[in-house]
Design an enzyme around this catalytic site. Structure first.
Site, PDB file in Angstrom:
ATOM      1  N   ARG A 124       0.787  -1.088  -0.106  1.00 61.44           N
ATOM      2  CA  ARG A 124      -0.170   0.236   0.000  1.00 61.44           C
ATOM      3  C   ARG A 124       0.808   1.098  -0.122  1.00 61.44           C
ATOM      4  NH1 ARG A 124      -3.613  -3.460   3.275  1.00 61.44           N
ATOM      5  NH2 ARG A 124      -5.007  -3.942   1.664  1.00 61.44           N
ATOM      6  N   LYS A 146       4.488  11.738 -11.096  1.00 62.75           N
ATOM      7  CA  LYS A 146       3.589  10.947 -12.209  1.00 62.75           C
ATOM      8  C   LYS A 146       4.293   9.663 -12.320  1.00 62.75           C
ATOM      9  CE  LYS A 146       0.823  14.321 -14.771  1.00 62.75           C
ATOM     10  NZ  LYS A 146       0.716  15.035 -16.151  1.00 62.75           N
ATOM     11  N   GLU A 188      12.786  18.904 -23.978  1.00 63.92           N
ATOM     12  CA  GLU A 188      11.716  19.119 -22.818  1.00 63.92           C
ATOM     13  C   GLU A 188      12.592  20.344 -21.998  1.00 63.92           C
ATOM     14  OE1 GLU A 188       9.087  17.726 -22.169  1.00 63.92           O
ATOM     15  OE2 GLU A 188       8.989  15.639 -22.923  1.00 63.92           O
ATOM     16  N   LYS A 230       9.899  22.903 -13.320  1.00 64.52           N
ATOM     17  CA  LYS A 230       8.972  21.906 -13.336  1.00 64.52           C
ATOM     18  C   LYS A 230       8.318  21.837 -11.700  1.00 64.52           C
ATOM     19  CE  LYS A 230       7.127  17.482 -14.039  1.00 64.52           C
ATOM     20  NZ  LYS A 230       7.363  16.242 -14.754  1.00 64.52           N
ATOM     21  N   GLU A 240      -2.729  18.322 -11.433  1.00 63.28           N
ATOM     22  CA  GLU A 240      -3.255  18.653 -12.769  1.00 63.28           C
ATOM     23  C   GLU A 240      -4.813  19.013 -12.710  1.00 63.28           C
ATOM     24  OE1 GLU A 240      -0.807  16.852 -15.735  1.00 63.28           O
ATOM     25  OE2 GLU A 240      -2.436  17.110 -17.306  1.00 63.28           O
ATOM     26  N   ARG A 245      -0.484  22.734 -14.355  1.00 60.98           N
ATOM     27  CA  ARG A 245       0.261  21.602 -14.651  1.00 60.98           C
ATOM     28  C   ARG A 245       0.343  21.192 -16.081  1.00 60.98           C
ATOM     29  NH1 ARG A 245       2.481  16.511 -11.029  1.00 60.98           N
ATOM     30  NH2 ARG A 245       4.111  15.474 -12.589  1.00 60.98           N
ATOM     31  N   ASN A 249       2.537  20.011 -20.784  1.00 65.32           N
ATOM     32  CA  ASN A 249       2.014  19.186 -22.132  1.00 65.32           C
ATOM     33  C   ASN A 249       2.075  19.928 -23.206  1.00 65.32           C
ATOM     34  OD1 ASN A 249       1.270  16.861 -20.579  1.00 65.32           O
ATOM     35  ND2 ASN A 249      -0.609  17.710 -20.129  1.00 65.32           N
ATOM     36  N   HIS A 252       2.467  18.107 -26.344  1.00 67.90           N
ATOM     37  CA  HIS A 252       2.355  16.857 -26.473  1.00 67.90           C
ATOM     38  C   HIS A 252       1.218  16.106 -27.074  1.00 67.90           C
ATOM     39  CE1 HIS A 252       5.558  17.218 -23.615  1.00 67.90           C
ATOM     40  NE2 HIS A 252       5.401  16.157 -23.043  1.00 67.90           N
ATOM     41  N   HIS A 256       1.857  13.409 -29.232  1.00 65.73           N
ATOM     42  CA  HIS A 256       1.574  12.054 -28.976  1.00 65.73           C
ATOM     43  C   HIS A 256       0.913  11.216 -30.288  1.00 65.73           C
ATOM     44  CE1 HIS A 256       1.135  12.395 -24.291  1.00 65.73           C
ATOM     45  NE2 HIS A 256       2.437  12.048 -24.862  1.00 65.73           N
ATOM     46  N   HIS A 270      10.295  10.097 -27.761  1.00 68.37           N
ATOM     47  CA  HIS A 270       9.289  11.046 -27.237  1.00 68.37           C
ATOM     48  C   HIS A 270       9.778  12.523 -27.233  1.00 68.37           C
ATOM     49  CE1 HIS A 270       6.363  12.263 -24.228  1.00 68.37           C
ATOM     50  NE2 HIS A 270       7.198  13.008 -23.513  1.00 68.37           N
TER      51      HIS A 270
HETATM   52  P1  NAD Z   1      14.337   5.356 -21.435  1.00 62.46           P
HETATM   53  O1  NAD Z   1      13.949   5.021 -20.081  1.00 62.46           O
HETATM   54  O2  NAD Z   1      13.724   4.274 -22.289  1.00 62.46           O
HETATM   55  O3  NAD Z   1      15.632   5.401 -21.826  1.00 62.46           O
HETATM   56  C1  NAD Z   1      16.053   5.415 -23.117  1.00 62.46           C
HETATM   57  C2  NAD Z   1      17.050   4.628 -23.517  1.00 62.46           C
HETATM   58  O4  NAD Z   1      18.348   5.104 -22.897  1.00 62.46           O
HETATM   59  C3  NAD Z   1      17.132   3.158 -22.925  1.00 62.46           C
HETATM   60  O5  NAD Z   1      17.439   2.213 -23.801  1.00 62.46           O
HETATM   61  C4  NAD Z   1      18.033   3.182 -21.763  1.00 62.46           C
HETATM   62  O6  NAD Z   1      18.358   1.824 -21.442  1.00 62.46           O
HETATM   63  C5  NAD Z   1      19.223   4.014 -21.908  1.00 62.46           C
HETATM   64  N1  NAD Z   1      19.776   4.812 -21.026  1.00 62.46           N
HETATM   65  C6  NAD Z   1      19.299   5.291 -20.024  1.00 62.46           C
HETATM   66  N2  NAD Z   1      20.193   5.965 -19.346  1.00 62.46           N
HETATM   67  C7  NAD Z   1      21.341   5.539 -19.973  1.00 62.46           C
HETATM   68  C8  NAD Z   1      22.717   6.249 -19.819  1.00 62.46           C
HETATM   69  N3  NAD Z   1      23.263   6.972 -18.841  1.00 62.46           N
HETATM   70  N4  NAD Z   1      23.755   5.766 -20.696  1.00 62.46           N
HETATM   71  C9  NAD Z   1      23.380   4.937 -21.990  1.00 62.46           C
HETATM   72  N5  NAD Z   1      22.030   4.360 -21.953  1.00 62.46           N
HETATM   73  C10 NAD Z   1      21.281   4.783 -21.201  1.00 62.46           C
HETATM   74  O7  NAD Z   1      13.424   6.562 -21.912  1.00 62.46           O
HETATM   75  P2  NAD Z   1      13.415   8.129 -21.474  1.00 62.46           P
HETATM   76  O8  NAD Z   1      13.649   9.146 -22.611  1.00 62.46           O
HETATM   77  O9  NAD Z   1      14.340   8.390 -20.185  1.00 62.46           O
HETATM   78  O10 NAD Z   1      11.870   8.081 -20.817  1.00 62.46           O
HETATM   79  C11 NAD Z   1      10.750   7.958 -21.777  1.00 62.46           C
HETATM   80  C12 NAD Z   1       9.574   7.503 -20.687  1.00 62.46           C
HETATM   81  O11 NAD Z   1       9.474   8.737 -19.770  1.00 62.46           O
HETATM   82  C13 NAD Z   1       8.407   7.356 -21.677  1.00 62.46           C
HETATM   83  O12 NAD Z   1       7.604   6.062 -21.064  1.00 62.46           O
HETATM   84  C14 NAD Z   1       7.531   8.736 -20.994  1.00 62.46           C
HETATM   85  O13 NAD Z   1       6.286   8.151 -20.980  1.00 62.46           O
HETATM   86  C15 NAD Z   1       8.026   8.895 -19.578  1.00 62.46           C
HETATM   87  N6  NAD Z   1       7.805  10.067 -19.038  1.00 62.46           N
HETATM   88  C16 NAD Z   1       7.218  10.288 -17.844  1.00 62.46           C
HETATM   89  C17 NAD Z   1       7.097  11.652 -17.483  1.00 62.46           C
HETATM   90  C18 NAD Z   1       6.293  11.712 -16.227  1.00 62.46           C
HETATM   91  O14 NAD Z   1       6.317  12.758 -15.590  1.00 62.46           O
HETATM   92  N7  NAD Z   1       6.391  10.858 -15.132  1.00 62.46           N
HETATM   93  C19 NAD Z   1       7.504  12.896 -17.997  1.00 62.46           C
HETATM   94  C20 NAD Z   1       7.991  12.379 -19.444  1.00 62.46           C
HETATM   95  C21 NAD Z   1       8.191  11.322 -19.819  1.00 62.46           C
HETATM   96  N1  GLY Z   2       5.416  15.593 -17.961  1.00 67.59           N
HETATM   97  C1  GLY Z   2       4.311  16.015 -17.556  1.00 67.59           C
HETATM   98  C2  GLY Z   2       3.879  16.261 -15.949  1.00 67.59           C
HETATM   99  O1  GLY Z   2       4.803  15.740 -15.255  1.00 67.59           O
HETATM  100  O2  GLY Z   2       3.064  16.727 -15.862  1.00 67.59           O
END
Ligand code: NAD
Ligand code: GLY
Length: 367
Positions: A124, A146, A188, A230, A240, A245, A249, A252, A256, A270
């Site tokens: 939990r 998030k 970003e 942020k 949001e 917040r 986006n 986005h 998307h 992304h």
């Molecule tokens: P990811 O986590 O897939 O990482 C991208 C690639 O880089 C992967 O193959 C990973 O193994 C590699 N990698 C990571 N760190 C590394 C390093 N230091 N050296 C070499 N390789 C490395 O992608 P991302 O772009 O970090 O994140 C995308 C995700 O984040 C999506 O799922 C998206 O929906 C999410 N996201 C969430 C929020 C939120 O607010 N929670 C905001 C934006 C995006």
């Molecule tokens: N990446 C959008 C948010 O965190 O609200």
């Protein structure tokens, strides 16, 4: 002596610090130790990051007297699934994680989103620390709470708000990140200037190349500034609900649609989709007379200068792209919500945007 910047996310009892700088992985044990109820933790990471950065984290935890286990998942968006969530929860339970324990997410946004979600439901709710290793994760996904996974119906449709208790953004680990991933994360960074900070956009124009060349002072400034931007937005509208917040986006809803059309694959990262989407938000805002065309041109020029795309790279028609937008999470009662702009640093939430109007713009773009 390396420098560290610290940003606080002000959320009352759930406030936490984000430390930004080089060498933080080596200091992780000392920084995390005071937060632990007992000296043990589990690191969750992916295979790529495990090979590159887990040994340094484990050594740091060892030096601080913290025992650690590691759970390693496949890299990539596919890991944000019910199957991997179940496997991760089982793994954390098998390692004896208790409600007062702290789990560490070491990786990009995929690992952060999945681990944060698992932490939010395990027993939990247990606590977690984010150690983001991509630029995108350092400036966006590790901050704000998030968390979630994807389903067949779409991205991030199952999840929770669950804030980390600490974020360690070690910009040194970005040295191993492929340049394309670094560039995608930089989209970003630019976004924060475009939302509400003209001066920061000007800083990006002057320093974007240094950030992408891995200059440590430029990286620290870009990451810390983005986290502060942020943090301010999250503190004002954590869940949001107040049209604040949602500004995060920007780009986005358009983005998307491109990501969905590319099947959320490596064909379009992304951040690349967000870059195209931000260009669209400015072009569309100019098209309907909201934003000076010169501002749209300036945004597009900067994104192109650093090697980011600004036009739809896919063969998809305007109708197909518009249909993806209908399924956007932010659609309410069939009305689309877009982040539009009156110029650089002057973005705002616009509800009730007509799909046929956007489709007309996309048609014109495709012509
Ligand atoms: P990811 O986590 O897939 O990482 C991208 C690639 O880089 C992967 O193959 C990973 O193994 C590699 N990698 C990571 N760190 C590394 C390093 N230091 N050296 C070499 N390789 C490395 O992608 P991302 O772009 O970090 O994140 C995308 C995700 O984040 C999506 O799922 C998206 O929906 C999410 N996201 C969430 C929020 C939120 O607010 N929670 C905001 C934006 C995006
Ligand atoms: N990446 C959008 C948010 O965190 O609200």
């Amino acid at each position: 002596m390396s420098q560290t910047s610290t940003v606080t996310v002000g959320l009352g009892a759930r406030s936490y610090d984000i430390h930004v700088g080089t060498g933080l992985l080596a200091q992780a044990g000392a920084l995390i130790a005071p937060l632990l109820a007992r000296p043990r933790t589990v690191i969750v990471t992916d295979e790529t990051v495990a090979a590159l950065h887990v040994p340094a984290l484990q050594a740091s935890l060892d030096r601080a007297g913290i025992a650690s286990d590691t759970i390693t998942l496949p890299p990539g968006e596919g890991s944000k699934s019910f199957a991997q969530l179940a496997a991760l929860c089982d793994g954390l339970l098998a390692h004896g994680v208790e409600r007062k324990d702290v789990v560490i997410a070491l990786g990009g946004g995929v690992i952060g989103d999945l681990t944060g979600f698992a932490a939010s439901i395990l027993k939990r709710g247990c606590r977690f620390v984010q150690i983001p290793t991509t630029l995108l994760a350092q400036v966006d996904s590790s901050v704000g709470g998030k968390t979630g996974i994807n389903t067949a119906a779409g991205k991030n449709l199952i999840g929770s708000f669950h804030q980390p208790i600490l974020v360690l953004a070690d910009t040194g680990v970005l040295a191993t990140l492929p340049p394309r991933q670094l560039r995608a994360g930089y989209a970003e960074v630019v976004k924060y200037g475009l939302i509400n900070d003209t001066d920061f956009f000007s800083w990006c124009e002057a320093n974007g190349a240094a950030v992408l060349a891995g200059d440590s002072a430029a990286l620290r400034y870009a990451v810390a500034y983005s986290c502060k931007a942020k943090a301010d937005i999250v503190a004002a509208d954590e869940r949001e609900t107040q049209d604040v917040r949602a500004l995060l986006n920007l780009g986005h809803t358009f983005g998307h649609a491109y990501e969905a059309e590319a099947g959320y694959s490596e064909a379009l990262l992304h951040g690349e989709a967000v870059a195209i989407g931000m260009a669209d938000a400015f072009r569309y805002s100019a098209h309907i007379g909201l934003c000076p065309a010169a501002d749209a041109a300036r945004v597009i020029a900067h994104l192109n200068a650093v090697g980011l795309p600004t036009r739809n790279p896919l063969p998809a028609t305007a109708e197909v792209l518009a249909q993806h937008m209908v399924h956007d999470k932010k659609a309410e009662a069939g009305q689309l919500t877009f982040i539009l702009t009156r110029g650089i640093g002057r973005s705002f939430v616009q509800k009730g945007v007509r799909l046929d109007d956007v489709a007309r713009y996309l048609h014109q773009e495709a012509a």
